[in-house]
Scaffold this active site. Structure first.
Site, PDB file in Angstrom:
ATOM      1  N   LYS A  73       0.856  -1.185   0.000  1.00 12.93           N
ATOM      2  CA  LYS A  73       0.000   0.000   0.000  1.00 12.93           C
ATOM      3  C   LYS A  73       0.890   1.232   0.000  1.00 12.93           C
ATOM      4  CE  LYS A  73      -3.526   2.443   2.586  1.00 12.93           C
ATOM      5  NZ  LYS A  73      -4.568   2.342   3.611  1.00 12.93           N
TER       6      LYS A  73
ATOM      7  N   LYS B 272      -2.188  -1.416  -3.862  1.00 12.25           N
ATOM      8  CA  LYS B 272      -3.041  -0.229  -3.789  1.00 12.25           C
ATOM      9  C   LYS B 272      -2.200   1.025  -3.842  1.00 12.25           C
ATOM     10  CE  LYS B 272      -6.034   1.967  -0.473  1.00 12.25           C
ATOM     11  NZ  LYS B 272      -6.474   2.005   0.866  1.00 12.25           N
TER      12      LYS B 272
ATOM     13  N   SER C 256     -10.202   5.739  -4.509  1.00 14.20           N
ATOM     14  CA  SER C 256     -11.164   6.835  -4.662  1.00 14.20           C
ATOM     15  C   SER C 256     -10.699   7.887  -5.665  1.00 14.20           C
ATOM     16  CB  SER C 256     -11.424   7.466  -3.295  1.00 14.20           C
ATOM     17  OG  SER C 256     -10.210   7.927  -2.718  1.00 14.20           O
TER      18      SER C 256
HETATM   19  C1  PBG Z   1      -7.350   3.499   5.627  1.00 11.36           C
HETATM   20  C2  PBG Z   1      -7.632   3.306   4.186  1.00 11.36           C
HETATM   21  C3  PBG Z   1      -7.434   4.245   3.166  1.00 11.36           C
HETATM   22  C4  PBG Z   1      -7.972   3.688   2.018  1.00 11.36           C
HETATM   23  C5  PBG Z   1      -8.482   2.416   2.350  1.00 11.36           C
HETATM   24  N1  PBG Z   1      -8.235   2.184   3.718  1.00 11.36           N
HETATM   25  C6  PBG Z   1      -6.898   5.617   3.181  1.00 11.36           C
HETATM   26  C7  PBG Z   1      -5.579   5.915   3.717  1.00 11.36           C
HETATM   27  O1  PBG Z   1      -4.722   5.038   3.857  1.00 11.36           O
HETATM   28  O2  PBG Z   1      -5.363   7.076   4.010  1.00 11.36           O
HETATM   29  C8  PBG Z   1      -8.033   4.391   0.700  1.00 11.36           C
HETATM   30  C9  PBG Z   1      -9.044   3.927  -0.263  1.00 11.36           C
HETATM   31  C10 PBG Z   1      -9.385   4.873  -1.344  1.00 11.36           C
HETATM   32  O3  PBG Z   1      -8.781   5.949  -1.528  1.00 11.36           O
HETATM   33  O4  PBG Z   1     -10.314   4.533  -2.071  1.00 11.36           O
HETATM   34  N2  PBG Z   1      -6.344   2.817   6.203  1.00 11.36           N
END
Ligand code: PBG
Length: 334
Positions: free
Chosen positions: A201, A255, A281
Site C-alpha cells: 500500500k 493499492k 477513490s
Molecule cells: C485506511 C484506508 C485508506 C484507504 C483504504 N483504507 C486511506 C488511507 O490510507 O489514508 C483508501 C481507499 C481509497 O482511496 O479509495 N487505512
C-alpha cells in the site's frame, strides 16, 4: 517461436469481427472479479452523497442491505465496509474500534443476516476512529507507534470476526500485523476467517476522496509516509508481500491500482497467490472527471481500466464502480 512475417501473417485477421475478437480475448472481466466498497454512516434511512466522489454515498446501516443485495444480484461476490465514525467517538486511542456495537459491526451483522450469500470484507486500521486521522496510535511527536498499534489491530480484527466478517483486510501497513491478527483469530477459534493483506500500500495522493468519505481528511496532521510505501519502490513491495504471506495472509492487495500495474504483475508472477487491486477513490474521481469534461466515454474508460488489472494478473478488483461495471458486463450483447 518466430512468427511468419507479412504477408503470411496478418494480425488484423484476429481483429476483423466481434465474434473473432471475443473468441481470441486473452482476458475477460466478470462481475465475480469485483468487490464493492461501501461507506456507512449513523442514522436511519440516510443517504449522504460524498462531494468528492460524485455518485458514491454513505448509507445508514438500515439501507446497506439493499445495496448489498443489489451487488449480490449482479453477481458481485463481496463488499468492503468503511465506517464514518461519529465525531464524539473519535479519540487518541481509537477505542471505538474495539466496541462490538460500533458502526461497522452493526453493518456486518445486518448484511450477514439480510444477504448471507455475499462475502463481507472489513478494513482493519485505526484511521476512522482516531482523533488525529492516523492509522495507528501516535507518540508525543506524532509518530505512529508500531507494536502498540498492532496489539490494538489484532483485537479490532477479533471484534469484526465476532460480528461475522468473512475477510479481514488490514490496511494500516504496520510491521507484523498480519501475524498478530492470524494468531489472534486462530486462538479465538476463527480459523476460517480469511486475511486479505493490503500488502503493498503506497503513500498515495489518490486517497483524498476516501478520507472525505470516512471523515478523516481535515484532521490528519502530516502524512502517512512513515508507514505507507514510497511510490518509487517496487522491490520493496515484493518483500512486503513475502512477509505478509509468511505471516498468514491468504490473499494480498496492491493499492492504488492503475499507476501500480507493474507491481501487480510482479507480485502475481513471483508468488502466484490471489492478488487484488484496489482502484482507489482518486482513480474513481479521475474517471468521472475525465468523462464529465468530455475527455472520454465513462463506461469505456471504466471497462478499459478494469481489464488492464486482469491483464496485469489481478485476481479481482475493489472498485467504487463495481455496480456500474457489473451492470455493463451483465448487459453486454456478445
Ligand atoms: C485506511 C484506508 C485508506 C484507504 C483504504 N483504507 C486511506 C488511507 O490510507 O489514508 C483508501 C481507499 C481509497 O482511496 O479509495 N487505512
Amino acid at each position: 517461436m518466430t512468427e511468419p512475417s507479412f504477408p503470411a501473417m496478418r494480425m488484423r485477421r484476429g481483429r476483423a469481427s466481434p465474434w473473432m475478437r471475443d473468441m481470441l480475448a486473452e482476458h475477460r472481466l466478470h462481475p465475480s472479479d469485483l468487490i464493492l466498497p461501501m461507506f456507512i454512516c449513523e442514522g436511519r434511512g440516510c443517504e449522504e452523497p460524498i462531494d468528492s466522489l460524485r455518485g458514491v454515498s454513505r448509507w445508514s446501516v438500515d439501507r446497506l442491505a439493499e445495496r448489498a443485495r443489489q451487488a449480490a444480484d449482479l453477481g458481485i461476490p463481496c463488499v468492503a465496509l468503511f465506517p464514518n465514525t461519529a465525531e464524539a467517538l473519535r479519540t487518541d486511542d481509537a477505542r471505538e474500534a474495539l466496541n462490538p456495537g460500533n458502526l461497522i459491526c452493526r453493518a456486518i451483522e445486518t448484511i450477514k443476516s439480510a444477504v448471507p450469500q455475499i462475502g463481507v470484507l472489513t478494513d482493519v486500521a485505526l484511521d476512522p476512529y482516531t482523533s488525529h486521522g492516523h492509522d495507528g496510535v501516535i507518540d508525543e511527536c506524532g509518530c505512529v507507534r508500531n507494536d502498540e498499534t498492532v496489539a490494538i489491530l489484532a483485537q479490532q480484527a477479533l471484534v469484526q470476526a465476532a460480528a461475522g466478517a468473512d475477510i479481514i483486510a488490514p490496511s494500516d501497513m504496520m510491521d507484523g500485523r498480519v501475524g498478530a491478527i492470524r494468531q489472534g483469530l486462530e486462538t479465538a477459534g476463527y480459523s476460517d476467517v480469511a486475511i486479505m493483506a493490503y500488502a503493498a500500500k503506497y503513500a498515495s495522493a489518490l486517497y483524498g476522496p476516501f478520507r472525505d468519505a470516512v471523515g478523516s481528511a481535515g484532521r490528519l496532521k502530516g502524512d502517512k509516509r512513515a508507514y505507507q510505501m514510497d511510490p518509487a519502490n517496487s522491490a520493496e513491495a515484493l518483500r512486503e508481500v513475502a512477509l505478509d504471506i509468511a505471516e498468514g495472509a491468504d490473499m494480498v492487495m496492491v493499492k492504488p491500482g492503475l499507476p501500480y500495474l507493474d507491481v501487480i504483475a510482479r507480485v502475481k508472477e513471483r508468488f502466484g497467490v490471489p492478488t487484488f487491486a484496489y482502484q482507489v477513490s482518486g482513480e474513481y474521481a479521475m474517471i468521472e472527471a475525465a468523462a464529465a469534461a468530455g475527455a472520454g466515454d465513462r463506461d469505456a474508460l471504466l471497462l478499459e481500466t478494469l481489464i488492464a488489472f486482469k491483464r496485469a494478473g489481478a485476481t479481482g478488483i475493489l472498485t467504487y464502480h463495481a455496480l456500474d461495471a457489473a451492470r455493463l458486463l451483465n448487459n453486454r450483447d456478445v
